[in-house]
Design a protein around this motif. Structure first.
Motif, PDB file in Angstrom:
ATOM      1  N   LEU A 107       0.790  -0.567  -0.416  1.00  0.00           N
ATOM      2  CA  LEU A 107       0.256  -0.143   0.141  1.00  0.00           C
ATOM      3  C   LEU A 107       1.057   1.222   0.071  1.00  0.00           C
ATOM      4  CD1 LEU A 107      -2.754  -1.093   2.903  1.00  0.00           C
ATOM      5  CD2 LEU A 107      -2.921  -1.149   0.473  1.00  0.00           C
ATOM      6  N   GLY A 108       0.585   2.275  -0.852  1.00  0.00           N
ATOM      7  CA  GLY A 108       1.754   3.145  -1.330  1.00  0.00           C
ATOM      8  C   GLY A 108       0.620   4.327  -0.165  1.00  0.00           C
ATOM      9  N   PRO A 109       1.200   5.793   0.066  1.00  0.00           N
ATOM     10  CA  PRO A 109       1.462   6.138   1.747  1.00  0.00           C
ATOM     11  C   PRO A 109      -0.378   6.876   0.751  1.00  0.00           C
ATOM     12  CG  PRO A 109       2.072   7.786  -0.334  1.00  0.00           C
ATOM     13  CD  PRO A 109       2.923   6.587  -0.634  1.00  0.00           C
ATOM     14  N   PRO A 110      -1.151   7.690   1.817  1.00  0.00           N
ATOM     15  CA  PRO A 110      -2.323   8.452   2.073  1.00  0.00           C
ATOM     16  C   PRO A 110      -1.826   9.598   1.411  1.00  0.00           C
ATOM     17  CG  PRO A 110      -2.112   7.216   4.737  1.00  0.00           C
ATOM     18  CD  PRO A 110      -1.211   6.710   3.288  1.00  0.00           C
ATOM     19  N   SER A 111      -3.339  10.359   1.872  1.00  0.00           N
ATOM     20  CA  SER A 111      -2.448  11.162   1.019  1.00  0.00           C
ATOM     21  C   SER A 111      -3.638  12.502   1.433  1.00  0.00           C
ATOM     22  CB  SER A 111      -3.196  12.253   0.341  1.00  0.00           C
ATOM     23  OG  SER A 111      -4.220  12.053  -0.136  1.00  0.00           O
ATOM     24  N   TYR A 121      -6.622   4.421   9.733  1.00  0.00           N
ATOM     25  CA  TYR A 121      -6.233   4.452  10.068  1.00  0.00           C
ATOM     26  C   TYR A 121      -5.326   5.017  10.889  1.00  0.00           C
ATOM     27  CZ  TYR A 121      -7.580   5.778   4.785  1.00  0.00           C
ATOM     28  OH  TYR A 121      -7.916   5.541   3.750  1.00  0.00           O
ATOM     29  N   GLN A 122      -3.611   4.952  11.066  1.00  0.00           N
ATOM     30  CA  GLN A 122      -3.241   5.715  12.469  1.00  0.00           C
ATOM     31  C   GLN A 122      -2.577   6.807  12.045  1.00  0.00           C
ATOM     32  OE1 GLN A 122      -0.442   2.263  12.726  1.00  0.00           O
ATOM     33  NE2 GLN A 122      -2.145   0.847  13.370  1.00  0.00           N
ATOM     34  N   GLY A 137      -8.771  18.876  21.813  1.00  0.00           N
ATOM     35  CA  GLY A 137      -7.946  19.504  22.709  1.00  0.00           C
ATOM     36  C   GLY A 137      -6.441  19.961  22.647  1.00  0.00           C
ATOM     37  N   LEU A 138      -6.463  20.699  21.351  1.00  0.00           N
ATOM     38  CA  LEU A 138      -4.868  21.309  21.228  1.00  0.00           C
ATOM     39  C   LEU A 138      -4.855  22.334  21.490  1.00  0.00           C
ATOM     40  CD1 LEU A 138      -5.132  19.463  17.470  1.00  0.00           C
ATOM     41  CD2 LEU A 138      -4.672  18.883  19.797  1.00  0.00           C
ATOM     42  N   SER A 139      -3.701  22.822  21.864  1.00  0.00           N
ATOM     43  CA  SER A 139      -3.414  24.576  22.246  1.00  0.00           C
ATOM     44  C   SER A 139      -3.482  25.250  20.974  1.00  0.00           C
ATOM     45  CB  SER A 139      -1.501  24.244  23.109  1.00  0.00           C
ATOM     46  OG  SER A 139      -1.412  22.873  23.462  1.00  0.00           O
ATOM     47  N   PRO A 140      -3.739  25.704  21.144  1.00  0.00           N
ATOM     48  CA  PRO A 140      -4.186  27.518  20.511  1.00  0.00           C
ATOM     49  C   PRO A 140      -3.027  28.139  20.281  1.00  0.00           C
ATOM     50  CG  PRO A 140      -5.092  28.280  22.295  1.00  0.00           C
ATOM     51  CD  PRO A 140      -3.882  26.724  22.494  1.00  0.00           C
ATOM     52  N   SER A 141      -2.654  28.427  18.590  1.00  0.00           N
ATOM     53  CA  SER A 141      -1.116  29.460  18.446  1.00  0.00           C
ATOM     54  C   SER A 141      -0.442  28.691  18.142  1.00  0.00           C
ATOM     55  CB  SER A 141      -1.380  30.443  19.387  1.00  0.00           C
ATOM     56  OG  SER A 141      -2.048  31.533  18.813  1.00  0.00           O
ATOM     57  N   THR A 142      -0.220  26.905  18.140  1.00  0.00           N
ATOM     58  CA  THR A 142       1.198  25.989  18.243  1.00  0.00           C
ATOM     59  C   THR A 142       0.609  25.575  16.409  1.00  0.00           C
ATOM     60  OG1 THR A 142       0.337  25.215  20.229  1.00  0.00           O
ATOM     61  CG2 THR A 142       2.229  23.842  19.083  1.00  0.00           C
ATOM     62  N   LEU A 143       2.176  25.667  16.265  1.00  0.00           N
ATOM     63  CA  LEU A 143       1.388  24.108  14.501  1.00  0.00           C
ATOM     64  C   LEU A 143       2.097  23.185  14.971  1.00  0.00           C
ATOM     65  CD1 LEU A 143       2.596  25.149  11.603  1.00  0.00           C
ATOM     66  CD2 LEU A 143       4.772  24.853  12.510  1.00  0.00           C
ATOM     67  N   TYR A 144       0.810  22.658  14.500  1.00  0.00           N
ATOM     68  CA  TYR A 144       0.773  21.210  14.147  1.00  0.00           C
ATOM     69  C   TYR A 144       1.129  19.863  13.422  1.00  0.00           C
ATOM     70  CZ  TYR A 144      -1.364  20.927  19.714  1.00  0.00           C
ATOM     71  OH  TYR A 144      -1.816  21.194  20.608  1.00  0.00           O
ATOM     72  N   CYS A 145       2.323  18.792  13.200  1.00  0.00           N
ATOM     73  CA  CYS A 145       2.102  18.486  12.053  1.00  0.00           C
ATOM     74  C   CYS A 145       1.470  16.873  12.848  1.00  0.00           C
ATOM     75  CB  CYS A 145       3.216  18.022  12.023  1.00  0.00           C
ATOM     76  SG  CYS A 145       4.514  19.563  11.271  1.00  0.00           S
ATOM     77  N   VAL A 146       0.881  16.775  10.901  1.00  0.00           N
ATOM     78  CA  VAL A 146       0.007  14.908  10.979  1.00  0.00           C
ATOM     79  C   VAL A 146       0.986  14.022  10.163  1.00  0.00           C
ATOM     80  CG1 VAL A 146      -2.092  14.145  10.488  1.00  0.00           C
ATOM     81  CG2 VAL A 146      -1.630  16.453  11.748  1.00  0.00           C
ATOM     82  N   GLN A 147       1.345  12.465  10.504  1.00  0.00           N
ATOM     83  CA  GLN A 147       1.441  12.264   9.460  1.00  0.00           C
ATOM     84  C   GLN A 147      -0.120  10.538   9.754  1.00  0.00           C
ATOM     85  OE1 GLN A 147       5.196  10.587  10.254  1.00  0.00           O
ATOM     86  NE2 GLN A 147       5.417  11.031   7.623  1.00  0.00           N
ATOM     87  N   VAL A 148      -0.231  10.271   8.323  1.00  0.00           N
ATOM     88  CA  VAL A 148      -1.380   9.384   8.531  1.00  0.00           C
ATOM     89  C   VAL A 148      -0.527   7.755   8.207  1.00  0.00           C
ATOM     90  CG1 VAL A 148      -2.976   8.284   7.783  1.00  0.00           C
ATOM     91  CG2 VAL A 148      -3.245  11.250   8.709  1.00  0.00           C
ATOM     92  N   GLN A 149      -0.615   6.435   8.550  1.00  0.00           N
ATOM     93  CA  GLN A 149      -0.506   5.456   8.066  1.00  0.00           C
ATOM     94  C   GLN A 149      -2.191   4.531   7.485  1.00  0.00           C
ATOM     95  OE1 GLN A 149       1.963   2.930  10.083  1.00  0.00           O
ATOM     96  NE2 GLN A 149       2.973   2.264   8.109  1.00  0.00           N
ATOM     97  N   ALA A 150      -2.101   4.056   6.519  1.00  0.00           N
ATOM     98  CA  ALA A 150      -3.038   2.882   5.890  1.00  0.00           C
ATOM     99  C   ALA A 150      -3.361   1.671   7.121  1.00  0.00           C
ATOM    100  CB  ALA A 150      -3.880   3.191   4.989  1.00  0.00           C
ATOM    101  N   PHE A 151      -4.156   0.831   7.862  1.00  0.00           N
ATOM    102  CA  PHE A 151      -3.456   0.201   7.974  1.00  0.00           C
ATOM    103  C   PHE A 151      -4.850  -1.202   7.085  1.00  0.00           C
ATOM    104  CE2 PHE A 151      -4.242  -3.363  11.409  1.00  0.00           C
ATOM    105  CZ  PHE A 151      -2.736  -4.286  11.064  1.00  0.00           C
ATOM    106  N   ALA A 152      -4.800  -1.908   7.047  1.00  0.00           N
ATOM    107  CA  ALA A 152      -5.631  -3.210   6.222  1.00  0.00           C
ATOM    108  C   ALA A 152      -5.561  -4.576   7.331  1.00  0.00           C
ATOM    109  CB  ALA A 152      -5.178  -3.804   4.676  1.00  0.00           C
ATOM    110  N   GLN A 153      -6.296  -4.418   8.971  1.00  0.00           N
ATOM    111  CA  GLN A 153      -5.664  -5.243   9.430  1.00  0.00           C
ATOM    112  C   GLN A 153      -6.177  -7.178   9.012  1.00  0.00           C
ATOM    113  OE1 GLN A 153      -9.187  -5.549  12.575  1.00  0.00           O
ATOM    114  NE2 GLN A 153      -8.120  -6.408  14.133  1.00  0.00           N
ATOM    115  N   GLU A 210       2.489   2.839   3.199  1.00  0.00           N
ATOM    116  CA  GLU A 210       3.477   3.397   3.859  1.00  0.00           C
ATOM    117  C   GLU A 210       3.424   5.111   4.616  1.00  0.00           C
ATOM    118  OE1 GLU A 210       5.708   4.954  -0.407  1.00  0.00           O
ATOM    119  OE2 GLU A 210       5.591   2.352  -1.188  1.00  0.00           O
ATOM    120  N   PHE A 211       3.970   5.478   4.887  1.00  0.00           N
ATOM    121  CA  PHE A 211       3.687   7.311   5.592  1.00  0.00           C
ATOM    122  C   PHE A 211       3.209   7.939   5.014  1.00  0.00           C
ATOM    123  CE2 PHE A 211       5.376   4.788   9.015  1.00  0.00           C
ATOM    124  CZ  PHE A 211       4.915   5.525   9.684  1.00  0.00           C
ATOM    125  N   SER A 212       2.072   8.881   5.514  1.00  0.00           N
ATOM    126  CA  SER A 212       1.865   9.818   4.206  1.00  0.00           C
ATOM    127  C   SER A 212       2.701  11.202   4.289  1.00  0.00           C
ATOM    128  CB  SER A 212       0.258  10.413   4.452  1.00  0.00           C
ATOM    129  OG  SER A 212       0.547  11.564   5.491  1.00  0.00           O
TER     130      SER A 212
END
Lengths: 198, 525
Positions: free
Chosen positions: B304-308, B341-342, B369-385, B392-394
């Protein structure tokens, strides 16, 4: 040294066609259930929604000498897996008979066979390697008998269209039975987490 | 003591008879078919016609017993002219007792390949035990030398046997098998392999790379020259039911004449099923031997390739829209695999990736529940149980939780606090005003009587003013400027004071008279 290294390549050749048992057997039933649904869908799409006029009489007069085992007979997981594997393998065999009258296109028939073969192989690789109990042998035998009567019926009717209609109805029943078996094992698996109750 | 020996559809009943008394005996046999779980019925015996009054200790049941999946009970009895023995009965199911007969086997040399021919044990037999079974075969092969070492493995009829040394004698044998039935070995077959192949070399090391069901077959070919390749495929279901797989290979369309050492087989393979591939190099009219075959099971071997992902920030939360692997190329893997998705997310300042699992249900996924004025980064991985397969990671995607969000949260609080302060202020102010008014018009406190005429002057006239205006100057000013007011109050005060003193005087008087009364009464008593 003439013999140097000649055995290894042969062993490798063997390995290439060995069914690699790296399958995740824990998820086998979930995959099988999904694949069984696909089998059912394909079968449904190829079957007439109504029974052709000329076949109605045949459908009513059709009776099988043998029946599928009851769910109670195959209550253990290993037993059920053996029963399912036998149904898949025997279905593959029956659909290799003279099926010109069945009116399936080649691609659908190939896809159907490919699915059955794969599921059957995956199941085989997840079955216990220890000798099978008398009870499991009996289950397998019952399924074989059931399909033997289907085969005999087809032969007797010279693989005509109505016979194929009836066979498809029977095979559909088998797939529905598989769905029920898997459902039962899965729900039992959940029960097993809880202390046993009688 | 009898037993039954079943090989394919040949069913032989055998029994032992050691003839202790040297009797002249013949044997009779009988049989009945039993339903499952049914007791032997005493009334339904049939004689086995071929085996009545025989002197041998075996009987061929092959033409009598034809329902191979059913249970039968067979019996044998010894007869003399005067007497007969009791029946010795045996119940069995032919299929379950049957061994698979020996297959025929040999090797054919074809264009540099050694093809193994395996004949079905029941070929040309009118009735078949294994008709509806897919027989599997085991090959045992060894070099015909002083120290033979056997190697065993599964083999398909018609498969090529690779890596045999040239001009060497090999011996082999094959047996068929099924889950319940062992097979008898074929007779040993020995063959001297031909001279080393000098034509085009064989393509090697086949492997399929599959990403989002884009499947490419790669192979190695070291020979320099203007060579093209032919790719063939075999369907798994054919390989397991075919008497000779060499007839079931088909050319892979689009890979029939490729110049490169790889070929895209995506259009050929479906998601379901098991495939085998083999390759041959071709140069003009010369052909190489066929390569080893490579197994490919798409649903298991596909990667599986990366999700976007797309991010949206709102208030204190992140919304993540996930496109499944391949979805961007219009080839969504979520149609083939049930995906979950994880999601990993972390504030950009820290290196701790806080892992969060999100279930597959209804995207977009929200992390709150995230703090304001903060830069958040996200990465996603798909999982076929179902296949225990991770994608792969996005790409890492970052977004700042906006300041607007900060104000949106804190302005109401600020307003609330301000309002509370205002209310408190207002209450305090009102209280202050009331107090003043009350003080001015209804003073509670009066100067004590004893200081009413301090310094020979009427102090009460300036008493209130003093308290109101603590400075002496004020006292002076008020004293002079508004004498009437002061007098009025003064008069009133005085009058009140008078009344109070009078009251108390009366009271004390009364009490005094009472007290005197009491004393008189005491005296009287």
């Amino acid at each position: 040294m003439i013999t140097k290294g000649w055995l290894l390549p042969i062993a490798l050749t063997m390995v290439l066609i060995t069914e690699v048992s790296s399958q995740d057997c824990g998820q086998l039933l979930a995959r099988l259930r999904q694949a069984n649904k696909a089998n059912l869908e394909l079968l449904n799409s190829k079957m007439n929604s109504t029974i052709p006029q000329q076949c109605i009489e045949g459908v009513f007069s059709f009776s099988l000498k043998n029946k599928l085992p009851t769910n109670r007979d195959v209550s253990e997981e290993e037993n059920a897996k053996v029963a399912i594997q036998e149904v898949l393998q025997q279905t593959g065999h029956i659909f290799r008979q003279n099926c010109t009258e069945m009116l399936w296109d080649e691609d659908s028939l190939r896809a159907f066979h490919a699915g059955l073969d794969q599921q059957s192989e995956n199941l085989k690789s997840c079955l216990s390697a220890s000798p099978r109990s008398r009870r499991i042998q009996l289950t397998s035998l019952r399924v074989k008998r059931y399909f033997r009567s289907l085969n005999d019926f087809l032969k007797e009717k010279e693989y005509n269209r109505c016979a194929w209609e009836i066979i498809q109805i029977q095979v559909k029943q088998c797939f529905l039975w598989i769905e029920k078996l898997i459902q039962e094992i899965q729900s039992k698996g959940m029960d097993a987490q809880i202390p046993a109750h009688i | 003591m009898c037993n039954v020996d079943v090989v394919d559809t040949t069913i032989i009943l055998k029994w032992e008879w050691d003839n202790p008394c040297d009797l002249n005996v013949t044997f009779s046999t009988r049989y009945q078919q039993n339903q499952e779980n049914e007791e032997i019925s005493p009334d339904t015996w049939s004689a086995i016609l071929e085996c009545q009054d025989i002197t041998t200790t075996e009987c061929d049941l092959s033409s009598t017993i034809l329902e191979y999946l059913e249970n039968y009970t067979v019996g044998v009895r010894a007869d003399t002219t005067q007497d007969y023995s009791p029946w010795a009965d045996l119940t069995f199911c032919p299929f379950m007792n049957a061994k698979i007969g020996p297959p025929g086997v040999w090797l054919d040399s074809i264009n540099g390949n050694e093809k193994i021919i395996i004949l079905n044990p029941e070929i040309n037999k009118p009735v078949k035990m294994w008709e509806s079974e897919n027989l599997c075969y085991n090959l045992t092969i060894w070099k015909n030398s002083s120290h033979p070492e056997e190697k065993t493995g599964p083999v398909f009829p018609g498969q090529f046997i690779h890596d045999l040394e040239p001009e060497t004698t090999y011996c082999l044998k094959v047996n068929a098998f099924l889950p319940y039935n062992n097979g008898l070995y074929s007779p040993e077959y020995c063959k001297r392999t031909p001279k080393a192949w000098t034509g085009l070399p064989v393509p090697e090391h086949l492997q399929v790379h599959a990403l989002n069901m884009k499947c490419v077959l790669y192979w190695d070919y070291l020979y320099e020259g203007n060579v093209s390749f032919l790719v063939q495929s075999l369907f798994g279901h054919k390989s397991r039911s075919s008497p000779d797989i060499s007839k079931n290979w088909i050319n892979v369309s689009g890979c029939e004449n490729v110049q490169t050492a790889h070929c895209d087989i995506s259009d050929f393979v479906g998601f379901d099923g098991i495939y085998y591939f083999q390759i041959q190099a071709v140069q003009n009219h010369k052909k190489s031997p066929w390569s080893k075959m490579q197994r490919f099971e798409p649903h298991r071997d596909n990667n599986l390739g990366p999700p976007s992902i797309k991010l949206n920030a709102s208030e204190d939360s992140l919304q993540i829209s996930v496109a499944s692997p391949g979805e961007v190329e219009n080839n969504s893997m979520s149609k083939l695999y049930p995906l979950t998705y994880q999601i990993w997310y972390w504030p950009n300042s820290s290196y701790n990736k806080k892992k969060e699992f999100v279930d597959k249900t209804s995207p977009p996924y929200v992390i709150s529940g995230l703090s304001p004025s903060t830069l958040y980064c996200v990465q996603v991985q798909a999982f076929a149980q179902q296949y225990n397969k991770s994608s792969e990671f996005s790409n890492v995607s970052c977004i700042e939780i906006a300041k607007g969000n900060f104000l949106a949260v804190y302005i109401p609080i600020a307003i609330f606090v301000a309002v509370i302060l205002l209310i408190i202020g207002f209450i305090y102010f009102t209280h202050f005003i009331c107090k003043q008014v009350k003080y001015v018009f209804f003073p509670k406190c009066n100067p004590p009587l004893t200081i009413e005429n301090i310094g020979g002057k009427d102090v009460s006239s300036s008493y209130l003013l003093t308290s109101e205006e603590p400075t002496e100057d004020c006292v002076v000013i008020v004293d002079n400027s508004s004498p009437n007011d002061v007098d009025l109050v003064d008069v009133k005060d005085l009058r009140e004071q008078e009344e109070i003193s009078q009251d108390s005087g009366n009271y004390s008087n009364n009490s005094g008279s009472k007290g005197s009364l009491q004393t008189t009464e005491q005296k009287e008593t």
